[in-house]
Motif scaffolding. Structure first.
Motif, PDB file in Angstrom:
ATOM      1  N   GLU A   1     -28.825 -47.459  86.769  1.00 17.97           N
ATOM      2  CA  GLU A   1     -27.638 -47.582  85.921  1.00 17.97           C
ATOM      3  C   GLU A   1     -27.494 -48.989  85.374  1.00 17.97           C
ATOM      4  N   PHE A   2     -26.990 -49.053  84.147  1.00 17.56           N
ATOM      5  CA  PHE A   2     -26.757 -50.361  83.531  1.00 17.56           C
ATOM      6  C   PHE A   2     -25.705 -51.146  84.297  1.00 17.56           C
ATOM      7  N   GLY A   3     -25.766 -52.448  84.170  1.00 14.24           N
ATOM      8  CA  GLY A   3     -24.739 -53.294  84.754  1.00 14.24           C
ATOM      9  C   GLY A   3     -23.505 -53.340  83.849  1.00 14.24           C
ATOM     10  N   THR A   4     -22.567 -54.187  84.232  1.00 13.54           N
ATOM     11  CA  THR A   4     -21.335 -54.328  83.451  1.00 13.54           C
ATOM     12  C   THR A   4     -21.628 -55.130  82.192  1.00 13.54           C
ATOM     13  N   LYS A   5     -21.191 -54.580  81.045  1.00 16.15           N
ATOM     14  CA  LYS A   5     -21.519 -55.304  79.810  1.00 16.15           C
ATOM     15  C   LYS A   5     -20.376 -56.200  79.347  1.00 16.15           C
ATOM     16  N   VAL A   6     -20.784 -57.302  78.781  1.00 15.01           N
ATOM     17  CA  VAL A   6     -19.837 -58.245  78.190  1.00 15.01           C
ATOM     18  C   VAL A   6     -20.081 -58.230  76.690  1.00 15.01           C
TER      19      VAL A   6
ATOM     20  N   VAL B   1     -25.099 -50.207  64.417  1.00 22.36           N
ATOM     21  CA  VAL B   1     -24.910 -50.266  65.874  1.00 22.36           C
ATOM     22  C   VAL B   1     -26.168 -49.755  66.567  1.00 22.36           C
ATOM     23  N   THR B   2     -26.752 -50.599  67.404  1.00 25.49           N
ATOM     24  CA  THR B   2     -27.963 -50.159  68.114  1.00 25.49           C
ATOM     25  C   THR B   2     -27.585 -49.597  69.481  1.00 25.49           C
ATOM     26  N   GLU B   3     -28.496 -48.839  70.052  1.00 20.42           N
ATOM     27  CA  GLU B   3     -28.364 -48.462  71.452  1.00 20.42           C
ATOM     28  C   GLU B   3     -28.672 -49.713  72.278  1.00 20.42           C
ATOM     29  N   PRO B   4     -28.282 -49.707  73.562  1.00 19.01           N
ATOM     30  CA  PRO B   4     -28.606 -50.882  74.387  1.00 19.01           C
ATOM     31  C   PRO B   4     -30.100 -50.882  74.721  1.00 19.01           C
ATOM     32  N   CYS B   5     -30.921 -51.237  73.753  1.00 18.33           N
ATOM     33  CA  CYS B   5     -32.364 -51.032  73.912  1.00 18.33           C
ATOM     34  C   CYS B   5     -33.185 -52.321  73.864  1.00 18.33           C
TER      35      CYS B   5
ATOM     36  N   VAL C   1     -22.335 -59.064  70.069  1.00 21.50           N
ATOM     37  CA  VAL C   1     -23.508 -59.073  70.930  1.00 21.50           C
ATOM     38  C   VAL C   1     -23.099 -58.584  72.319  1.00 21.50           C
ATOM     39  N   ASN C   2     -23.672 -57.460  72.751  1.00 23.71           N
ATOM     40  CA  ASN C   2     -23.345 -56.884  74.065  1.00 23.71           C
ATOM     41  C   ASN C   2     -24.474 -57.179  75.040  1.00 23.71           C
ATOM     42  N   VAL C   3     -24.113 -57.762  76.170  1.00 23.52           N
ATOM     43  CA  VAL C   3     -25.149 -58.163  77.130  1.00 23.52           C
ATOM     44  C   VAL C   3     -24.771 -57.720  78.536  1.00 23.52           C
ATOM     45  N   SER C   4     -25.737 -57.164  79.254  1.00 24.81           N
ATOM     46  CA  SER C   4     -25.540 -56.907  80.690  1.00 24.81           C
ATOM     47  C   SER C   4     -26.852 -57.194  81.403  1.00 24.81           C
ATOM     48  N   ILE C   5     -26.795 -57.291  82.712  1.00 21.31           N
ATOM     49  CA  ILE C   5     -28.032 -57.458  83.483  1.00 21.31           C
ATOM     50  C   ILE C   5     -28.070 -56.420  84.597  1.00 21.31           C
TER      51      ILE C   5
ATOM     52  N   ALA D   1     -32.503 -57.824  81.620  1.00 22.80           N
ATOM     53  CA  ALA D   1     -31.386 -57.950  80.674  1.00 22.80           C
ATOM     54  C   ALA D   1     -31.339 -56.723  79.768  1.00 22.80           C
ATOM     55  N   VAL D   2     -30.130 -56.306  79.415  1.00 26.74           N
ATOM     56  CA  VAL D   2     -29.944 -55.189  78.488  1.00 26.74           C
ATOM     57  C   VAL D   2     -29.010 -55.660  77.378  1.00 26.74           C
ATOM     58  N   ILE D   3     -29.446 -55.448  76.142  1.00 26.21           N
ATOM     59  CA  ILE D   3     -28.676 -55.958  75.009  1.00 26.21           C
ATOM     60  C   ILE D   3     -28.497 -54.880  73.950  1.00 26.21           C
ATOM     61  N   GLY D   4     -27.289 -54.776  73.411  1.00 22.18           N
ATOM     62  CA  GLY D   4     -27.021 -53.879  72.272  1.00 22.18           C
ATOM     63  C   GLY D   4     -26.313 -54.684  71.193  1.00 22.18           C
ATOM     64  N   LEU D   5     -26.630 -54.390  69.936  1.00 21.31           N
ATOM     65  CA  LEU D   5     -26.065 -55.192  68.842  1.00 21.31           C
ATOM     66  C   LEU D   5     -25.212 -54.346  67.907  1.00 21.31           C
ATOM     67  N   GLU D   6     -24.125 -54.948  67.430  1.00 22.08           N
ATOM     68  CA  GLU D   6     -23.361 -54.374  66.324  1.00 22.08           C
ATOM     69  C   GLU D   6     -23.441 -55.399  65.206  1.00 22.08           C
TER      70      GLU D   6
ATOM     71  N   SER E   1      -9.533 -59.049  77.934  1.00 21.17           N
ATOM     72  CA  SER E   1     -10.174 -58.130  78.877  1.00 21.17           C
ATOM     73  C   SER E   1     -10.106 -56.710  78.337  1.00 21.17           C
ATOM     74  N   LYS E   2     -10.891 -55.828  78.929  1.00 26.60           N
ATOM     75  CA  LYS E   2     -10.932 -54.439  78.468  1.00 26.60           C
ATOM     76  C   LYS E   2      -9.549 -53.777  78.568  1.00 26.60           C
ATOM     77  N   ALA E   3      -8.744 -54.232  79.532  1.00 25.47           N
ATOM     78  CA  ALA E   3      -7.411 -53.649  79.718  1.00 25.47           C
ATOM     79  C   ALA E   3      -6.542 -53.873  78.476  1.00 25.47           C
TER      80      ALA E   3
END
Ligand code: ADP
Ligand code: MG
Length: 476
Positions: free
Chosen positions: A204-209, A152-156, A193-197, A5-10, A262-264
């Motif tokens: 490479e990181f996965g798609t983040k939500v 804002v943290t890095e996805p760490c 809360v940004n999360v990807s797996i 899991a990869v998580i970044g926080l704002e 969505s991002k669009a």
């Protein structure tokens, strides 16, 4: 199958200050709508923002603590979008030149040190709040212009534990520096809360939500755990294409996240420098001056308690967890209490009282540090015994009297008159010939009985150690 899991926080946090960040309205929490509002907060034509110096100082202080690179100038940008809670049609924030970038800070995660990378920290204003009723909505401008720090943290982070340990660490710094109370009940904190797996070996990181506006630490934990599980299940069943870049929200009722946009549909904020706020030079002198104001933080106090006061790691941790408790402890010491005794009273009796109710803090307790210091002195001076001390503590809470007042009222003072003690011992000896004979015949436990009799005659006021010594001396 488990994925990484990869998580970044704002992390947004409302700051403490007398007035708002760009107006002179009070920055306060009120149940009355529109109580703390100035024309600037409502964007009346012709009004102009003036930046709050305290907020600038506190933002720089935090950037410094997070080991960030601090820019030469403090400057602001407009983030343009329309929403009814934003009367100006834009939020004043920092986009091009945040007060701190590229920081890092070490935190403790279950006994292991982890270095968290900070992308940036910036100062901005909060929006008004909306209340929705059956067929109307109302706007409350109390919150409009309240200073916010966004970190804002890095996805760490790789787990909810790590992310939460970081948030607890930041919360502690905010409390110790008086930057914010971080009170989620007052709506002071919000996190995106940004999360990807990804597969363990992926480069490479996965798609983040992104899950927006999660407003308590417990919901942030649930959000992370839920998203990791949701994304993992999709990936494991070959449906990873269903994990898309989107913004979701945490839904407390169903304990799930739900799609928002969505991002669009991402908004183009058309950032540009706020022209109504001249940039403000961050001089070396200013930074030096701010550094002088940085108090000892929790982990530094903890180290001091262990090294200088010989407290255990555990006790020191309990004392510094909450700044008010740590301050209370230090005040006891300033009033002459010894660290070990003060620590014992606080970590057991005092905190047990405070923890009885969610509603109260240590500051609401009737027993103040001066009373703890007084109580400890009474015991150390042998005016009362340890057990009597516990009784005094309970009576203080019940009767709202000081330790000396309780001791006086209940006539609790230890017998100090040596002659009187001696005559009581003699009395007991003359009344218990049989017991003394037994004692001499090897029934050593008779000694406790005899001392007990002395204690009884003294109505509990004799010092048990002295009574015992005197008894041994007389019957040996
Ligand atoms: P955006 O372009 O959506 O604003 P950013 O790259 O600016 O994204 O990052 C915003 C937040 O998302 C930061 O907190 C960052 O740590 C986090 N983030 C970025 N990429 C990922 C990822 N792959 N997984 C989890 N979090 C991420
Ligand atoms: Mg922001």
């Amino acid at each position: 199958m488990a994925y990484k899991a990869v998580i970044g926080l704002e992390f947004h946090c409302e700051m403490k200050s007398h007035t708002k960040v760009f107006s002179n309205a009070i920055n306060g929490y009120s149940k009355v709508s529109n109580e703390y509002v100035s024309p600037v907060d409502m964007a009346f034509p012709g009004t102009l923002p003036v930046v709050n110096k305290t907020c600038i100082r506190k933002a720089i202080e935090m950037a410094y603590i997070l080991n960030c690179k601090i820019p030469e100038y403090m400057e602001f940008d407009r983030k343009n979008y329309f929403y009814p809670d934003l009367p100006k049609g834009y939020q004043i924030t920092q986009f091009h030149n945040p007060v701190g970038v590229n920081g890092k800070i070490d935190i403790d995660v279950n006994g292991k040190t982890k270095t968290v990378l900070i992308h940036d920290i910036h100062l901005e204003e909060d929006a008004a709040s909306l209340d929705h009723y059956y067929d109307t909505s109302t706007i409350d401008y109390n919150r409009a212009g309240v200073p916010l720090l966004e970190l804002v943290t890095e996805p760490c982070f790789n787990s909810a534990d790590e992310a939460l340990a970081f948030l607890e660490h930041i919360k502690s710094i905010y409390e110790y520096t008086d930057i914010s109370e971080c009170d989620s009940k007052k709506g002071q904190i919000r996190a995106d809360v940004n999360v990807s797996i990804m597969d363990e070996n992926d480069t490479e990181f996965g798609t983040k939500v992104e899950v927006k506006n999660v407003n308590s630490f417990s919901s942030i934990r649930s959000t992370i755990e839920y998203e990791i599980q949701r994304q993992s299940e999709l990936k494991a069943s070959g449906r990873y294409d269903e994990v898309v870049q989107e913004t979701r929200r945490w839904d407390d009722e169903s304990s799930t996240t739900k799609h928002m946009r969505s991002k669009a549909d991402a908004i183009d904020y058309k950032y540009f420098t706020e022209p109504n706020l001249p940039r403000y030079k961050i001089t070396k002198e200013l930074i030096e001056d701010i550094k002088k104001d940085i108090p000892m933080l929790a982990y530094e106090r903890k180290e001091k308690y262990i090294k200088e006061y010989n407290l255990s790691e555990y006790d020191a941790g309990v004392l510094v967890k909450n700044k008010k408790v740590s301050d209370y402890f230090e005040e006891c010491l300033n009033l002459g209490a010894d660290p070990k005794s003060a620590c014992n009273w606080i970590t057991t009796r005092v905190l047990a009282e405070v923890n009885r109710s969610e509603e109260i803090t240590i500051d609401d307790l009737f027993i103040r540090p001066n009373m703890i210091a007084e109580l400890i002195k009474l015991i150390n001076d042998k005016k009362i015994s340890n057990n009597q001390g516990k009784e005094v503590f309970i009576k203080m809470l019940e009767e709202h009297l000081t330790p000396s007042e309780i001791v006086k009222k209940y006539n609790m003072e230890v017998l100090e008159d040596d002659n009187l003690l001696e005559s009581l011992v003699n009395e007991v000896i003359s009344e218990n010939e049989k017991a003394i004979e037994d004692y001499h015949n090897g029934r050593t436990n008779m000694l406790d009985y005899l001392v007990g009799q002395v204690m009884k005659k003294s109505k509990g006021k004799a010092n048990p150690v002295e009574a015992k010594n005197k008894m041994i001396e007389k019957i040996k």
